[in-house]
Design a protein around this motif. Structure first.
Motif, PDB file in Angstrom:
ATOM      1  N   ILE A 228       0.836  -1.200   0.000  1.00  0.00           N
ATOM      2  CA  ILE A 228       0.000   0.000   0.000  1.00  0.00           C
ATOM      3  C   ILE A 228       0.869   1.247   0.000  1.00  0.00           C
ATOM      4  CG2 ILE A 228      -1.845   1.243   1.169  1.00  0.00           C
ATOM      5  CD1 ILE A 228      -2.640  -1.479   0.009  1.00  0.00           C
ATOM      6  N   PHE A 229       1.803   1.336   0.935  1.00  0.00           N
ATOM      7  CA  PHE A 229       2.796   2.420   0.921  1.00  0.00           C
ATOM      8  C   PHE A 229       4.043   1.955   1.658  1.00  0.00           C
ATOM      9  CE2 PHE A 229       0.000   3.504   4.574  1.00  0.00           C
ATOM     10  CZ  PHE A 229       0.927   3.512   5.606  1.00  0.00           C
ATOM     11  N   LEU A 233       9.625   1.371  -1.447  1.00  0.00           N
ATOM     12  CA  LEU A 233       9.034   0.408  -2.365  1.00  0.00           C
ATOM     13  C   LEU A 233       7.849   1.039  -3.095  1.00  0.00           C
ATOM     14  CD1 LEU A 233       8.892  -2.742  -0.033  1.00  0.00           C
ATOM     15  CD2 LEU A 233      10.578  -2.300  -1.831  1.00  0.00           C
ATOM     16  N   PRO A 234       7.731   0.809  -4.397  1.00  0.00           N
ATOM     17  CA  PRO A 234       6.555   1.309  -5.125  1.00  0.00           C
ATOM     18  C   PRO A 234       5.353   0.404  -4.881  1.00  0.00           C
ATOM     19  CG  PRO A 234       7.965   0.078  -6.612  1.00  0.00           C
ATOM     20  CD  PRO A 234       8.695   0.123  -5.282  1.00  0.00           C
ATOM     21  N   PRO A 235       4.135   0.904  -5.077  1.00  0.00           N
ATOM     22  CA  PRO A 235       2.951   0.043  -4.963  1.00  0.00           C
ATOM     23  C   PRO A 235       3.051  -1.129  -5.937  1.00  0.00           C
ATOM     24  CG  PRO A 235       2.328   2.353  -5.033  1.00  0.00           C
ATOM     25  CD  PRO A 235       3.785   2.310  -5.351  1.00  0.00           C
ATOM     26  N   ALA A 236       2.743  -2.317  -5.440  1.00  0.00           N
ATOM     27  CA  ALA A 236       2.804  -3.528  -6.263  1.00  0.00           C
ATOM     28  C   ALA A 236       1.982  -4.604  -5.587  1.00  0.00           C
ATOM     29  CB  ALA A 236       4.254  -3.979  -6.447  1.00  0.00           C
ATOM     30  N   HIS A 237       1.711  -5.671  -6.314  1.00  0.00           N
ATOM     31  CA  HIS A 237       0.971  -6.784  -5.727  1.00  0.00           C
ATOM     32  C   HIS A 237       1.368  -8.086  -6.411  1.00  0.00           C
ATOM     33  CE1 HIS A 237      -1.579  -5.911  -9.248  1.00  0.00           C
ATOM     34  NE2 HIS A 237      -1.922  -7.198  -9.185  1.00  0.00           N
ATOM     35  N   CYS A 238       1.102  -9.195  -5.730  1.00  0.00           N
ATOM     36  CA  CYS A 238       1.357 -10.512  -6.294  1.00  0.00           C
ATOM     37  C   CYS A 238       0.431 -11.519  -5.618  1.00  0.00           C
ATOM     38  CB  CYS A 238       2.828 -10.920  -6.102  1.00  0.00           C
ATOM     39  SG  CYS A 238       3.283 -11.203  -4.373  1.00  0.00           S
ATOM     40  N   ASN A 239       0.345 -12.703  -6.186  1.00  0.00           N
ATOM     41  CA  ASN A 239      -0.494 -13.751  -5.637  1.00  0.00           C
ATOM     42  C   ASN A 239       0.369 -14.800  -4.937  1.00  0.00           C
ATOM     43  OD1 ASN A 239      -2.875 -12.625  -6.691  1.00  0.00           O
ATOM     44  ND2 ASN A 239      -2.536 -13.623  -8.662  1.00  0.00           N
ATOM     45  N   PHE A 240      -0.204 -15.437  -3.915  1.00  0.00           N
ATOM     46  CA  PHE A 240       0.479 -16.515  -3.215  1.00  0.00           C
ATOM     47  C   PHE A 240      -0.559 -17.438  -2.596  1.00  0.00           C
ATOM     48  CE2 PHE A 240      -0.464 -13.617   0.179  1.00  0.00           C
ATOM     49  CZ  PHE A 240      -0.559 -14.365   1.336  1.00  0.00           C
ATOM     50  N   SER A 241      -0.105 -18.579  -2.131  1.00  0.00           N
ATOM     51  CA  SER A 241      -1.005 -19.526  -1.479  1.00  0.00           C
ATOM     52  C   SER A 241      -0.366 -20.019  -0.185  1.00  0.00           C
ATOM     53  CB  SER A 241      -1.333 -20.712  -2.390  1.00  0.00           C
ATOM     54  OG  SER A 241      -0.153 -21.449  -2.673  1.00  0.00           O
ATOM     55  N   ILE A 242      -1.189 -20.595   0.677  1.00  0.00           N
ATOM     56  CA  ILE A 242      -0.734 -21.127   1.953  1.00  0.00           C
ATOM     57  C   ILE A 242      -0.982 -22.625   1.970  1.00  0.00           C
ATOM     58  CG2 ILE A 242      -1.050 -21.084   4.448  1.00  0.00           C
ATOM     59  CD1 ILE A 242      -1.930 -18.166   4.166  1.00  0.00           C
ATOM     60  N   ALA A 243       0.097 -23.369   2.193  1.00  0.00           N
ATOM     61  CA  ALA A 243       0.018 -24.826   2.246  1.00  0.00           C
ATOM     62  C   ALA A 243       0.377 -25.303   3.651  1.00  0.00           C
ATOM     63  CB  ALA A 243       0.960 -25.431   1.212  1.00  0.00           C
ATOM     64  N   ASN A 244       0.313 -26.604   3.857  1.00  0.00           N
ATOM     65  CA  ASN A 244       0.711 -27.167   5.155  1.00  0.00           C
ATOM     66  C   ASN A 244       2.149 -26.837   5.490  1.00  0.00           C
ATOM     67  OD1 ASN A 244      -1.823 -28.304   5.540  1.00  0.00           O
ATOM     68  ND2 ASN A 244      -1.247 -30.258   4.632  1.00  0.00           N
ATOM     69  N   THR A 245       2.974 -26.749   4.451  1.00  0.00           N
ATOM     70  CA  THR A 245       4.400 -26.490   4.658  1.00  0.00           C
ATOM     71  C   THR A 245       4.709 -25.029   4.933  1.00  0.00           C
ATOM     72  OG1 THR A 245       4.675 -26.295   2.267  1.00  0.00           O
ATOM     73  CG2 THR A 245       5.075 -28.448   3.241  1.00  0.00           C
ATOM     74  N   GLY A 246       3.789 -24.140   4.617  1.00  0.00           N
ATOM     75  CA  GLY A 246       4.024 -22.709   4.826  1.00  0.00           C
ATOM     76  C   GLY A 246       3.501 -21.885   3.663  1.00  0.00           C
ATOM     77  N   ILE A 247       4.274 -20.894   3.222  1.00  0.00           N
ATOM     78  CA  ILE A 247       3.849 -19.965   2.170  1.00  0.00           C
ATOM     79  C   ILE A 247       4.499 -20.371   0.858  1.00  0.00           C
ATOM     80  CG2 ILE A 247       3.768 -17.537   1.493  1.00  0.00           C
ATOM     81  CD1 ILE A 247       4.378 -16.925   4.472  1.00  0.00           C
ATOM     82  N   LYS A 248       3.728 -20.300  -0.240  1.00  0.00           N
ATOM     83  CA  LYS A 248       4.306 -20.606  -1.550  1.00  0.00           C
ATOM     84  C   LYS A 248       3.548 -19.839  -2.632  1.00  0.00           C
ATOM     85  CE  LYS A 248       1.554 -24.736  -2.521  1.00  0.00           C
ATOM     86  NZ  LYS A 248       1.580 -26.165  -2.914  1.00  0.00           N
TER      87      LYS A 248
END
Length: 248
Positions: A228-229, A233-248
């Motif tokens: 957001i601010f 860092l400039p404003p940006a976004h990305c996608n991710f998922s949460i698994a049993n092992t952690g973040i991916k």
């Protein structure tokens, strides 16, 4: 002869440590991970994944720098009902197998706090005392809004603003002293006037935050991480998922 005087900001003269999240897409837009010496805030609705990221960071911070960590311990301050120890244990099992380390839970120091006065005591005394024996690389507050949500009806706003300012001041001191990353989770609330959701605690807290990141749950499997601010860092976004092992 006129002499030109050049002034440089503190950001240009300092090199900051960064802590990777373990997700390549998030680390890419963060330019290497969450950085120290500022107050970072992670906002999102309940169930969006804020706690999941914080738990995994508590493990990541223990890794050597070549693997994205800081080779330090984590302090996890929980203000919600129950700390998710089973989830942390599940993550740590996969984490230790992946990186070949042992006893990762021994380097996560958990404190359950129910009010702002207790938090100020922990920040002013307890963590500084712990820092004499352990190298601290991450301090998590999950969540900052939870400290004031249950007591908002009987608390004056000017008193709350002073408490928030004191908490932010102590967190910055700790980040500077231990060169650690500060990450405060915050809930979202509906603004009746605008009809939009916004972070809890209003402008009094927003003005104290240096970087704000938001997590949005898009589907049952996917989340969006958004800048957001931030001061660098400039404003940006990305996608991710949460698994049993952690973040991916």
């Amino acid at each position: 002869m006129k002499v030109k005087i050049f002034s440089f900001s503190a950001d240009l003269l300092c090199e900051y440590d960064r802590l990777k999240t373990g997700c390549s897409e998030i680390d890419k837009i963060l330019r290497g991970g969450f950085r120290n010496n500022i107050l970072n805030e992670l906002v999102g609705t309940a169930g969006s994944g804020k706690t999941q990221i914080c738990l995994y960071l508590s493990l990541m911070v223990q890794l050597p720098k070549q693997f994205g960590g800081l080779n330090k311990a984590a302090v996890y301050i929980c203000t919600e009902d129950v700390f998710p120890i089973k989830r942390l244990y599940q993550m740590s099992s996969y984490f230790e197998q992946k990186f070949g380390i042992e006893n990762s839970l021994d380097n996560v120091f958990i404190s359950h706090i129910a009010d702002s006065q207790r938090l100020k005591k922990v920040l002013c005394f307890d963590i500084k005392h712990l820092g004499r024996f352990k190298s601290i690389g991450l301090i998590v507050i999950d969540s900052i809004g939870g400290l004031f949500r249950n007591h908002s009806s009987g608390m004056r706003y000017d008193h709350r603003s002073k408490d928030l300012a004191k908490i932010a001041e102590e967190l910055r001191k700790l980040s500077s002293r231990f060169k650690c990353i500060i990450l405060c989770c915050n809930q979202m609330t509906d603004n009746i006037k605008t009809g939009c959701s916004e972070p809890c605690l209003g402008l009094s807290w927003s003005n104290l935050v240096n970087s704000r990141f938001r997590i949005t749950r898009t589907t049952s499997s996917w989340r969006t991480f958004e800048i957001i601010f931030s001061p660098d860092l400039p404003p940006a976004h990305c996608n991710f998922s949460i698994a049993n092992t952690g973040i991916k």
